[in-house]
Design an enzyme around this catalytic site. Sequence first.
Site, PDB file in Angstrom:
ATOM      1  N   ASN A 162     -11.195 -13.694   8.611  1.00 25.60           N
ATOM      2  CA  ASN A 162      -9.392 -13.385   8.053  1.00 25.60           C
ATOM      3  C   ASN A 162      -9.152 -15.199   9.409  1.00 25.60           C
ATOM      4  O   ASN A 162      -8.777 -15.745   8.973  1.00 25.60           O
ATOM      5  CB  ASN A 162      -9.078 -11.828   9.187  1.00 25.60           C
ATOM      6  CG  ASN A 162      -9.093 -11.479   8.003  1.00 25.60           C
ATOM      7  OD1 ASN A 162      -9.250 -11.722   6.256  1.00 25.60           O
ATOM      8  ND2 ASN A 162      -7.991 -10.319   7.548  1.00 25.60           N
ATOM      9  N   LEU A 211       0.452  -1.417   0.277  1.00 21.53           N
ATOM     10  CA  LEU A 211       0.026   0.111   0.008  1.00 21.53           C
ATOM     11  C   LEU A 211       0.348   1.723  -0.470  1.00 21.53           C
ATOM     12  O   LEU A 211       1.326   2.073  -0.909  1.00 21.53           O
ATOM     13  CB  LEU A 211      -0.671   0.301   0.987  1.00 21.53           C
ATOM     14  CG  LEU A 211      -1.646  -1.105   1.142  1.00 21.53           C
ATOM     15  CD1 LEU A 211      -3.039  -0.866   2.767  1.00 21.53           C
ATOM     16  CD2 LEU A 211      -2.538  -1.225  -0.012  1.00 21.53           C
ATOM     17  N   LYS A 247     -15.810  -2.299   8.181  1.00 23.95           N
ATOM     18  CA  LYS A 247     -14.071  -3.655   7.282  1.00 23.95           C
ATOM     19  C   LYS A 247     -13.737  -4.686   8.505  1.00 23.95           C
ATOM     20  O   LYS A 247     -13.433  -5.916   8.101  1.00 23.95           O
ATOM     21  CB  LYS A 247     -13.490  -2.441   7.123  1.00 23.95           C
ATOM     22  CG  LYS A 247     -12.080  -3.300   6.656  1.00 23.95           C
ATOM     23  CD  LYS A 247     -11.451  -2.966   5.313  1.00 23.95           C
ATOM     24  CE  LYS A 247     -10.573  -3.702   4.648  1.00 23.95           C
ATOM     25  NZ  LYS A 247     -10.728  -4.332   2.979  1.00 23.95           N
ATOM     26  N   GLU A 252      -2.063  -9.743  12.323  1.00 23.62           N
ATOM     27  CA  GLU A 252      -2.340  -9.202  12.405  1.00 23.62           C
ATOM     28  C   GLU A 252      -3.765  -8.904  13.134  1.00 23.62           C
ATOM     29  O   GLU A 252      -4.434  -8.226  13.490  1.00 23.62           O
ATOM     30  CB  GLU A 252      -3.041  -8.120  11.465  1.00 23.62           C
ATOM     31  CG  GLU A 252      -1.928  -6.970  10.653  1.00 23.62           C
ATOM     32  CD  GLU A 252      -2.126  -6.087   9.418  1.00 23.62           C
ATOM     33  OE1 GLU A 252      -1.684  -5.032  10.294  1.00 23.62           O
ATOM     34  OE2 GLU A 252      -2.785  -6.458   9.083  1.00 23.62           O
TER      35      GLU A 252
END
Length: 291
Positions: free
Chosen positions: A182, A13, A174, A256
């Site tokens: 996930n 990103l 999100k 994460e």
Amino acid sequence: MSLHWHILGAGNLGTLAAFYLRQAGFSMCLAGRPEAPRRLTFPDGRSHDLLLPGDDGAPIRYLILATKAAQSLPALAPLRPRLGTGTTLVRLQNGLGSLDHLPPPHPHIIDAVANSGAWREPLPGGGEHIHLAAENTTLLGDGHSQPPSWFGTLADHWPQLSWRPDIRLQQWLKLSLNAVINPLTALYDCDNGALLADSRLQPRFGALAEEIDALARHLLPEWPGETAARARALAQATAGNTSSMRADVRAGRATEIHYINGYLLRQAEQIGMALPEHQRIVAEILALHRP
Ligand SMILES: NC(=O)c1ccc[n+]([C@@H]2O[C@H](COP(=O)([O-])OP(=O)(O)OC[C@H]3O[C@@H](n4cnc5c(N)ncnc54)[C@H](OP(=O)(O)O)[C@@H]3O)[C@@H](O)[C@H]2O)c1
């Protein structure tokens, strides 16, 4: 408008941001790293070779933070003398809470929700090749209704970049999907679509979603609920995709999880709420890797 940006974390990103900052006519350099070659390939096959200038050591006025969430504080620590309350930091990361323990001086933070998908591999001869697999929306916001003056110039050159006054809600929307899809795909080592195909996973899928709705209703008055339905729709739409957490586990990288389900647990703890299914899945993911 002439602004100078620093990029901390020129991976997937960060490189995309560097490309669009340049397209918009802003100058940029890396923070904390020397000059670095990058090739950026778009979904339609267009490729651009970029040479990202190394850190200039100057005070940092505009910063893109695009490291993985857990890398944020260690990466920012050596830059502290160059940051100030006048610094604007755009946090281009998934998950929440990576800057919760940032010591002063506190920059002005603009949060982001990035929905594009990218992966990278070493570039022969040095550097990195970033493959943008899907280019989707990028949302920015800081709680104010109006964006800063530079935003329009950047949005003219960055497709599907928009300013969202309700960025917190967008981040939670999100996060809620990431917190269901996930860890389950990482734990069961499956594509997103397999979550729908395997009936054994449905109870866990539903329980994770229900716990998120219960917490989010407490914290966000405008929470729409329906996390299970939204997560099912996303898993269907991205059926063949590998989630970033599954990819991290497969590659032996830290996930994460601490900033996704772990963030939900910390929020719940503050209001005395238990999220047993999230607690269980965080422990299971942590057992797969050492953060
Ligand atoms: N990739 C995607 O498709 C995608 C989509 C949406 C959201 N996101 C989110 O965006 C964030 C960034 O993801 P990403 O995929 O772009 O990660 P990434 O490709 O791993 O990029 C992170 C970059 O940070 C660099 N870095 C780490 N520590 C540093 C330090 N101390 N100083 C300077 N640079 C440092 C890394 O360099 P080294 O490689 O040398 O360690 C790497 O280039 C994550 O929160 C992710 O979840 C990613």
